[in-house]
Write a protein that holds these residues in place. Sequence first.
Motif, PDB file in Angstrom:
ATOM      1  N   LEU A 293       7.266  12.938   1.803  1.00 26.15           N
ATOM      2  CA  LEU A 293       6.643  12.183   3.183  1.00 26.15           C
ATOM      3  C   LEU A 293       6.337  10.678   3.167  1.00 26.15           C
ATOM      4  N   VAL A 294       5.663  10.405   2.112  1.00 25.41           N
ATOM      5  CA  VAL A 294       5.425   9.146   1.654  1.00 25.41           C
ATOM      6  C   VAL A 294       6.679   8.243   1.315  1.00 25.41           C
ATOM      7  N   TYR A 295       7.540   8.960   0.609  1.00 27.41           N
ATOM      8  CA  TYR A 295       8.751   8.068   0.502  1.00 27.41           C
ATOM      9  C   TYR A 295       9.719   8.034   1.376  1.00 27.41           C
TER      10      TYR A 295
ATOM     11  N   LYS B 204      11.031   3.714   5.481  1.00 27.53           N
ATOM     12  CA  LYS B 204      11.342   3.295   6.931  1.00 27.53           C
ATOM     13  C   LYS B 204      10.528   1.906   7.027  1.00 27.53           C
ATOM     14  N   ILE B 205       9.323   1.862   6.556  1.00 28.06           N
ATOM     15  CA  ILE B 205       8.881   0.573   6.529  1.00 28.06           C
ATOM     16  C   ILE B 205       9.433  -0.735   6.114  1.00 28.06           C
ATOM     17  N   TRP B 206       9.814  -0.442   4.693  1.00 32.89           N
ATOM     18  CA  TRP B 206      10.456  -1.351   3.785  1.00 32.89           C
ATOM     19  C   TRP B 206      11.862  -1.713   4.509  1.00 32.89           C
TER      20      TRP B 206
ATOM     21  N   THR C  25       1.049  -1.145  -0.138  1.00 32.46           N
ATOM     22  CA  THR C  25      -0.126   0.051  -0.087  1.00 32.46           C
ATOM     23  C   THR C  25       0.905   1.217   0.013  1.00 32.46           C
ATOM     24  N   ILE C  26       1.782   1.388   0.889  1.00 33.28           N
ATOM     25  CA  ILE C  26       2.795   2.476   0.921  1.00 33.28           C
ATOM     26  C   ILE C  26       3.494   2.773  -0.498  1.00 33.28           C
TER      27      ILE C  26
ATOM     28  N   PHE D 220       3.234   5.830  -2.963  1.00 34.59           N
ATOM     29  CA  PHE D 220       4.260   6.873  -3.569  1.00 34.59           C
ATOM     30  C   PHE D 220       4.336   6.621  -4.867  1.00 34.59           C
ATOM     31  N   ALA D 221       3.954   5.603  -5.952  1.00 29.23           N
ATOM     32  CA  ALA D 221       4.075   5.560  -7.219  1.00 29.23           C
ATOM     33  C   ALA D 221       2.657   6.311  -7.615  1.00 29.23           C
ATOM     34  N   LEU D 222       1.792   6.262  -6.924  1.00 31.25           N
ATOM     35  CA  LEU D 222       0.604   7.128  -7.205  1.00 31.25           C
ATOM     36  C   LEU D 222       0.699   8.734  -7.232  1.00 31.25           C
ATOM     37  N   LEU D 223       1.627   9.045  -6.051  1.00 28.85           N
ATOM     38  CA  LEU D 223       1.580  10.335  -6.101  1.00 28.85           C
ATOM     39  C   LEU D 223       2.726  10.844  -7.047  1.00 28.85           C
ATOM     40  N   VAL D 224       3.594  10.267  -7.509  1.00 31.61           N
ATOM     41  CA  VAL D 224       4.550  10.624  -8.646  1.00 31.61           C
ATOM     42  C   VAL D 224       3.572  10.643  -9.876  1.00 31.61           C
TER      43      VAL D 224
END
Lengths: 419, 260
Positions: free
Chosen positions: B244-246, B251-253, A241-242, A246-250
């Motif tokens: 931020l999401v990056y 961190k998660i990965w 999901t994360i 990230f890819a979706l935001l790009v």
Amino acid sequence: MSEHEYVPKSKAGKWFNDRLPLLTLGAHLTDYPTPKNLNYWWTFGGILTFCLITQIVTGIVLAMHYVAHADLAFASVEHIMRDVNYGWLIRYIHSNGASMFFLAVYIHIFRSLFYGSYKSPREVIWIIGLMIYLLMMAAAFMGYVLPWGQMSFWGATVITNLFSAIPLVGDSITTWLWGAYSVDNPTLNRFFSLHYLIPFLILGLVVLHIWALHVPGNNNPVGIDIKKPSKDTVPFHPYITIKDAFALLVFMIIFAGFVFFTPNVLGHSDNYIPANPLVTPAHIVPEWYLLPFYAILRSVPDKLGGVILMFGAIFILFVLPWLDTSKVRSAVFRPIYRQFYWIFVLDVLMLGYVGAMPAEGIYLVLARVGTIYYFAHFIIVMPVVGLLEKTDPIPMSISEPVLTGGAEPSLARKVNDKV
Amino acid sequence: MIKFNLKLIVLSFLLLFSLRPIQSAEMVDPIKVDWSFKGLTGTFDRASLQRGFQVYKEVCASCHSMQYLSYRNLGEPGGPEFSEQEVKAIAASFEIEDGPDSQGEMFTRPGKPSDKFKSPYPNVQAATAANGGAYPPDMSVLVKARKGGANYIYSVLVGYEDPPPGVTLDDGVYYNKYMAGNKIKMPNNLMDGLVEYADGTESTVDQMAKDVTTFLAWAAEPELEERHRTGVKVIIYLILLTTLVYLSMKKIWSRVDTEV
């Protein structure tokens, strides 16, 4: 699929889940073991879901203000652009959204072609995906007709006229499609109706597409079967999901760039001229995402032949899982096929380019060569290369090093099962 | 491997695009003007929009309609931004047909800001008949409806020339360097000093052409300034959120041994 039984913690949750196991579904989607080596080409599934929802939401708002009538449609679009609050934003998101949708779907399809995601046991996912793609093209074509500009009208005329190539009943079918003796108000009305219907059909197929995906699980860049769950997999949430977010935001940054700074660059300027049945535009061109098929259509001197090849170019994809004879899925381990893959990518890009050019001279020659190669790729290259190619050694699992001295996927799978 | 293939793709495309001039050899590229509304933060020149409206009203409007614009648009933010009084006065200077009244009769009244721009002809057929068989196109979205946009419109306005030797023109047809096919049925209506600008700007042909093109660019895209402003904010917001999401993703990965 994850094997473990999900039991809701709360009593109410348990009561509800016993009657409709939505919470079990939610748990399945959260835990869904996903190969940990998926690269960014795998993020386009999520991006496509976003595109579909964006199109549906903006489309519903547009339909509140749009008038599907030949005399009023163009003016109602201008009304949306000028008088509806943020109407310009909603319309530009919708019109550019269609292009972004196709950009994403083409990347998604070509990813599948490279990594062999259409191969056993994922044929049904592939076929449902192609049905979605066909419906997308229908929806996009009809949507392009709705503003009732010159390209809308003449694009509709060209495409609907294709059906007149059918022997004996062609003309009757065309008249039936039009609801008149030419593209006219009844045509616009039914296109609007269908344009509103198709996205929901797509939505239904998307559910089936994902359902079918969750049976064998994701393919992955290595293309081998993996044990699930195992150290080769991660739970869908939060890892995938994360990454998808990230890819979706790009993707959204690029999307926003089009919407806010060049909203009309992907359209045709002629579509800001109201439809006029008496004036034919100098060049009738479809939207960019249909151009390769347009090039195939025009490369054949015979109308019926052109129509058959154009539809054939799409329908041949449905039997692709059976045309590809290779035992190895991922092109990473297929040195010969990989070359042909990139030539095929170039061929499709070239067809798209010549589709935008007048069908004459060098462009016509290129279109014909490109068309022949397009079909040769599926009918000759895929079966023959699959049989003759000596593939590179493939790893036993995502975490394990490459198995040396052979490319027996079944062996790799056997070894993997013991891990 | 992939890098090599990308190079191949790029090279092939350069080759394809180099074929382009064959097709468009007979077309003259429009003049490139450095418009203030170009670019990511482009805005309209307010004074130029007001002058452009004057040119439209005094010259173009006798043949060209702008049916999708209302007089109130002239006072809205991002446009010529005439004052409320000015907009009311502009609207009131036109006689608008309204009705039917309670007796079933149509009547005329002075225009209101909410009225659409008055068209010079009642319909397309009348406009066509009055202009030698060539319909003067509605100019509401003209800039978006022509390849080359504002540059093209400006170029046509200043592109009138005597026909080169060997080209004969019918009556009511004029030679224009930038028009597709070089033949245009609109006469060259702009001449130096034609309008008297309220702000004292010298009304050269070039100045009037630029002003009226600016006005038409706004008419076609009245949302342009708001679009540019919002776009900059949206992109900045998205870049921050993406960052931020990056970082969260990294961190998660970090819990698994795979790179993202």
